[in-house]
Structure formats: C-alpha cells, structure tokens
Design a protein around this motif. Structure first.
Motif, short mmCIF file in Angstrom:
data_model
loop_
_atom_site.label_atom_id
_atom_site.label_comp_id
_atom_site.label_asym_id
_atom_site.label_seq_id
_atom_site.Cartn_x
_atom_site.Cartn_y
_atom_site.Cartn_z
N ALA A 52 -46.45 15.45 -46.81
CA ALA A 52 -45.81 14.38 -46.19
C ALA A 52 -46.91 14.28 -45.12
CB ALA A 52 -45.46 13.75 -46.15
N GLN A 53 -47.40 15.91 -44.08
CA GLN A 53 -47.74 15.41 -42.57
C GLN A 53 -49.51 15.40 -43.00
OE1 GLN A 53 -46.29 19.06 -41.60
NE2 GLN A 53 -43.27 17.90 -41.18
N ALA A 54 -49.60 16.89 -44.07
CA ALA A 54 -51.03 16.52 -44.61
C ALA A 54 -51.56 15.54 -44.75
CB ALA A 54 -51.29 17.59 -44.96
N TYR A 55 -50.66 14.55 -45.23
CA TYR A 55 -51.62 12.89 -46.30
C TYR A 55 -51.43 12.13 -44.55
CZ TYR A 55 -52.46 13.90 -50.04
OH TYR A 55 -53.69 14.34 -51.79
N GLU A 56 -50.52 12.24 -43.44
CA GLU A 56 -50.05 11.40 -42.62
C GLU A 56 -51.83 10.19 -42.08
OE1 GLU A 56 -46.92 11.55 -39.71
OE2 GLU A 56 -48.19 12.78 -38.67
N SER A 57 -52.73 11.06 -41.64
CA SER A 57 -53.54 10.39 -40.75
C SER A 57 -54.05 9.62 -42.46
CB SER A 57 -54.34 11.44 -40.60
OG SER A 57 -54.74 12.96 -41.45
N ARG A 58 -54.26 9.88 -43.56
CA ARG A 58 -54.91 9.22 -44.36
C ARG A 58 -54.41 7.81 -45.00
NH1 ARG A 58 -56.31 14.42 -48.76
NH2 ARG A 58 -54.82 16.11 -46.60
N ILE A 59 -52.42 8.21 -44.97
CA ILE A 59 -51.91 7.01 -44.58
C ILE A 59 -52.60 6.33 -43.84
CG2 ILE A 59 -49.66 6.14 -44.87
CD1 ILE A 59 -48.83 9.05 -46.07
N LEU A 60 -52.35 6.53 -42.12
CA LEU A 60 -52.52 5.38 -41.33
C LEU A 60 -54.15 4.45 -41.40
CD1 LEU A 60 -51.31 8.27 -38.95
CD2 LEU A 60 -50.49 6.16 -38.57
N ALA A 61 -54.90 6.33 -42.19
CA ALA A 61 -55.96 5.46 -42.57
C ALA A 61 -56.17 3.95 -43.61
CB ALA A 61 -56.99 6.60 -43.23
N LEU A 62 -55.23 3.97 -44.61
CA LEU A 62 -55.34 3.35 -45.30
C LEU A 62 -54.14 2.01 -45.09
CD1 LEU A 62 -53.45 5.32 -48.31
CD2 LEU A 62 -55.48 4.26 -48.73
N HIS A 63 -53.40 1.63 -44.16
CA HIS A 63 -53.28 0.78 -43.00
C HIS A 63 -54.26 0.37 -42.50
CE1 HIS A 63 -50.05 -1.69 -42.25
NE2 HIS A 63 -50.76 -1.54 -40.54
#
Length: 207
Positions: free
Chosen positions: A71-82
C-alpha cells in the motif's frame, strides 16, 4: 503409524478451522454487479457515501491502509490516479478495512496523521466493521474497484490491481487500471476488467 494418522488428521481439521475463522469467506462483487452504497467516517470526522457527489460519473474505490508495504509503494500512484481521473468524473475513495487491534498503525488517529502528512486529496474512510470490504470482496491492500454510475446505481466495471509492478513504478509495463479507465471513459466495457490484486492480506477481526 495407524494411531498417528488419525491424530494428524485431527490437527489438520483444527488448523483449517482456525484459518477459516481468522479469514472470512469473502466472495463479494463481480464485474457488472450493482454496489450497495455506504456511509463511512472520513479522516475529517464526516460521513461519506458514494451518493454524496452528484457530479461523479463513478469512483475508483481503493481498499488500502497505512502499514502494508505494498500500500505504501502504491500510495503515490493512488494520489496520481485521483489527480488524473477526478477531473474526468472518477475521483478516488480510499477505504481502510484493517482491524486496528490487529494492526495498531491502522487506527483512525494514525489514518488522520497519514492523510495529513501525504496531503490526500480524496476521502480516506475507516471500514470499522469491515462490512464494506466483505461486500466488495476485497482481500488485499491495495485492492481496487472502478464503479460507474448507471442511473441511480453504481455498477462495478473493473476489479484488481493498479498495474503489473507492486515494487517499482518505473518498471511498470502494463497499467491495468488506466487501460480499463480508457475504455470506461469511452463508454465501452474494459477490455481487461479483472486482474489479481497483489498486496498484504486484510487484517480481519479476530474471531
């Protein structure tokens, strides 16, 4: 040997029973299913539901948490998706399903700290009873669901992973979620509408 075998069988049954108690049988939604709306507490203390945003064409619902390395590794990618899709009508809604008695770093107070520190631009909700995770069929953090508005309902259009590299965003070859969103925004079914979510197991409440 004949005496040992029944004993081993008994231990095996006990172990399997314990495993089933600790990890609920989660089936959940499939692509094409209508989802039931929810009201969950956001880190700002307010209740949030899918119906709140009348302008939303749909949502990228992400089951995630503070403590899982994936989840931590994907956090910046989730922010970018939003950042990419909220303006196109598909904002992110993040839901933390972990039981804080099992994972103390996923308490509501810690959620508030992380959302503030990482400047989340989307709701970060606590699934305190874990009922919503079970309804969706989430088993991992992160585990994504794209739901699209269909009349008064929201229908599942994609389930699974963000992409094909859970460790390094620079090594991603296939962006599953973005490919699905390209189809969905064009009014078409996602060509690949389901992938395997890769992450930490959800920390279920102890039986």
């Amino acid at each position: 040997m004949k005496k040992i075998l029944p004993l081993l069988a008994a231990y095996l049954v006990l172990a399997l029973s314990s495993f089933i108690m600790l990890r609920p049988d989660v089936v959940g939604y499939q692509v094409g299913d209508k989802v039931v709306d929810f009201k969950l507490k956001n880190v700002d203390g307010k209740l949030v539901s899918l119906a709140d945003n009348k302008a939303a064409k749909g949502y990228i619902v992400v089951f995630t948490c503070n403590t899982c390395p994936y989840a931590q590794a994907y956090e910046s990618r989730i922010l970018a998706l939003h950042q990419k899709y909220a303006s196109q009508g598909y904002p992110v809604v993040a839901i933390n399903p972990n039981d804080p008695s099992v994972a103390p770093g996923d308490s509501f107070a810690e959620m508030q700290k992380r959302a503030k520190a990482k400047q989340y631009g989307f709701p970060y909700l606590q699934d305190e009873t874990q009922q919503i995770a079970k309804q969706y069929g989430a088993t991992r953090t992160p585990h994504l669901y794209v739901v699209a508005r269909q009349g008064a309902d929201f229908v599942v259009r994609y389930i699974g992973a963000i992409d094909d590299n859970s460790e390094d965003a620079t090594l991603v070859k296939t962006k599953y979620l973005e490919n699905a969103m390209t189809d969905i925004l064009a009014g078409k079914p996602a060509t690949v509408n389901s992938t395997k979510a890769i992450g930490c197991s959800i920390k279920w409440k102890r039986a």
